[in-house]
Write a protein that holds these residues in place. Structure first.
Motif, mmCIF file in Angstrom:
data_model
loop_
_atom_site.group_PDB
_atom_site.id
_atom_site.type_symbol
_atom_site.label_atom_id
_atom_site.label_comp_id
_atom_site.label_asym_id
_atom_site.label_seq_id
_atom_site.Cartn_x
_atom_site.Cartn_y
_atom_site.Cartn_z
ATOM 1 N N ARG A 1 -8.547 42.495 50.812
ATOM 2 C CA ARG A 1 -7.870 42.544 52.009
ATOM 3 C C ARG A 1 -6.673 43.166 52.036
ATOM 4 N N ASP A 2 -6.284 43.977 51.186
ATOM 5 C CA ASP A 2 -5.165 44.992 51.084
ATOM 6 C C ASP A 2 -5.688 45.954 52.231
ATOM 7 N N LYS A 3 -4.736 46.485 53.090
ATOM 8 C CA LYS A 3 -5.215 47.363 53.995
ATOM 9 C C LYS A 3 -5.248 48.878 53.299
ATOM 10 N N THR A 4 -4.844 49.210 52.188
ATOM 11 C CA THR A 4 -5.090 50.373 51.433
ATOM 12 C C THR A 4 -6.032 50.165 50.332
ATOM 13 N N LEU A 5 -6.516 49.034 50.256
ATOM 14 C CA LEU A 5 -7.708 48.745 49.343
ATOM 15 C C LEU A 5 -7.242 48.791 47.854
ATOM 16 N N TRP A 6 -5.802 48.119 47.698
ATOM 17 C CA TRP A 6 -5.574 48.101 46.243
ATOM 18 C C TRP A 6 -5.733 46.570 45.847
ATOM 19 N N PRO A 7 -6.081 46.298 44.517
ATOM 20 C CA PRO A 7 -6.265 44.921 44.336
ATOM 21 C C PRO A 7 -5.521 43.828 44.719
ATOM 22 N N MET A 8 -5.945 42.785 45.197
ATOM 23 C CA MET A 8 -5.268 41.358 45.587
ATOM 24 C C MET A 8 -5.236 40.668 44.045
ATOM 25 N N LEU A 9 -4.308 39.464 44.312
ATOM 26 C CA LEU A 9 -3.842 38.412 43.532
ATOM 27 C C LEU A 9 -5.401 38.143 42.938
ATOM 28 N N GLY A 10 -5.524 37.941 41.404
ATOM 29 C CA GLY A 10 -6.757 37.664 40.851
ATOM 30 C C GLY A 10 -6.794 36.263 40.672
ATOM 31 N N LYS A 11 -8.130 35.525 40.875
ATOM 32 C CA LYS A 11 -8.213 34.093 40.423
ATOM 33 C C LYS A 11 -8.686 34.099 38.750
ATOM 34 N N THR A 12 -8.695 32.989 38.354
ATOM 35 C CA THR A 12 -8.643 32.885 36.983
ATOM 36 C C THR A 12 -10.034 32.331 36.072
ATOM 37 N N GLY A 13 -11.033 32.735 36.949
ATOM 38 C CA GLY A 13 -12.466 32.386 36.418
ATOM 39 C C GLY A 13 -12.550 33.367 35.134
#
Length: 289
Positions: free
Chosen positions: A127-139
């Protein structure tokens, strides 16, 4: 590289989907030498479009190692689609239920049997407006640290031009180039052999997301924001962190909406993902492309 036996349903998906991808996309595959030739492993991939599970699976198929995706359990109830998913060895994720732990165990079992398990650590299209990665989940980190298997970071770019984020109308022409770059295994040595505390899992996950972001910098040929992959994205907190099922298997929150900011050249809609669209598994019905 010798190709593994994939079974009838996976083969059927390839026969149906791959010709369409060859017709409508061009390919820029890099880093295939980093994909293990044997043994189980986890791939951790950024997510920019509902169609990128297909384009990433195309890359992975061409390396000779097919991915097993985590797929929403609801997809397994759809006539024919569910049969293809199950027959292709995809892994159901049960949302809002203690059964979510089953997905984690199934993923661990698949890795221990020598499979590639593909994980979208962000849990949904960025959901970053410039399509960079967001915070990752731990799975992904949890699976890797439990099994001892390597995590191969993978960055992809271009699928958002074929199907813009949170939309359903593709832009088939002119043909778009799908860029995929796999990196060397993420160095998780300092986290291995330790109790899987929240701090350990978060540290390993941030390391994975940093590796993905570094690869994406190469594909996009531009610098990333300083906190890409290790920050909260815009919108509700639950959209990017905390929405984990049992045993660290992440699921997309049902109330999260994308931003209405314009990502690169495409503006996402404000529609919610539906139950037939999955966080990182939209392409699993197509299996290996």
């Amino acid at each position: 590289m010798a190709r593994r036996r994939i079974g009838f349903w996976y083969r059927l998906a390839v026969v149906v989907v791959k010709p369409l991808l060859l017709l409508f996309t061009k390919r820029d595959w890099r880093g295939t030498e980093n994909i293990p030739t044997s043994g189980g492993f986890v791939t951790a991939v950024n997510h920019i479009s509902y169609v990128d599970p297909l384009t990433y699976a195309h890359f992975q198929y061409d390396t000779g190692r097919v991915p097993r995706f985590l797929a929403k359990s609801g997809l397994f109830k759809i006539p024919f689609v569910g049969r293809v998913l199950a027959g292709a060895g995809q892994i159901p994720v049960y949302r809002d239920s203690a059964d979510a732990a089953l997905a984690f165990r199934a993923a661990v079992e698949a890795v221990e049997k020598g499979e590639c398990v593909a994980v979208y650590p962000e849990g949904t299209i960025t959901r970053d407006k410039t399509l960079w990665p967001m915070l990752g989940k731990t799975g992904a980190a949890r699976i890797a640290l439990t099994t001892g298997a390597p995590v191969i970071p993978v960055a992809q770019w271009g699928a958002h031009e074929l199907l813009p984020p949170y939309t359903k109308r593709p832009r088939l022409l002119p043909r778009k180039t799908m860029h995929v770059l796999a990196g060397p295994p993420v160095d998780l040595d300092e986290f291995r052999g330790r109790e899987l505390t929240a701090d350990v899992l978060r540290g390993a996950t941030d390391r994975i997301m940093e590796s993905i972001t570094e690869l994406l910098v190469k594909l996009r040929d531009e610098p990333a924001p300083p906190n890409a992959g290790v920050r909260r994205g815009p919108g509700r907190k639950g959209a990017v962190e905390g929405a984990e099922g049992a045993e660290g298997v992440e699921v997309e929150p049902t109330d999260a909406k994308p931003t209405d900011a314009k990502p690169t050249d495409a503006k996402p809609t404000d529609a919610k993902p539906t139950d037939t669209e999955t966080d990182g598994t939209a392409g699993t019905a197509g299996g290996r492309a």
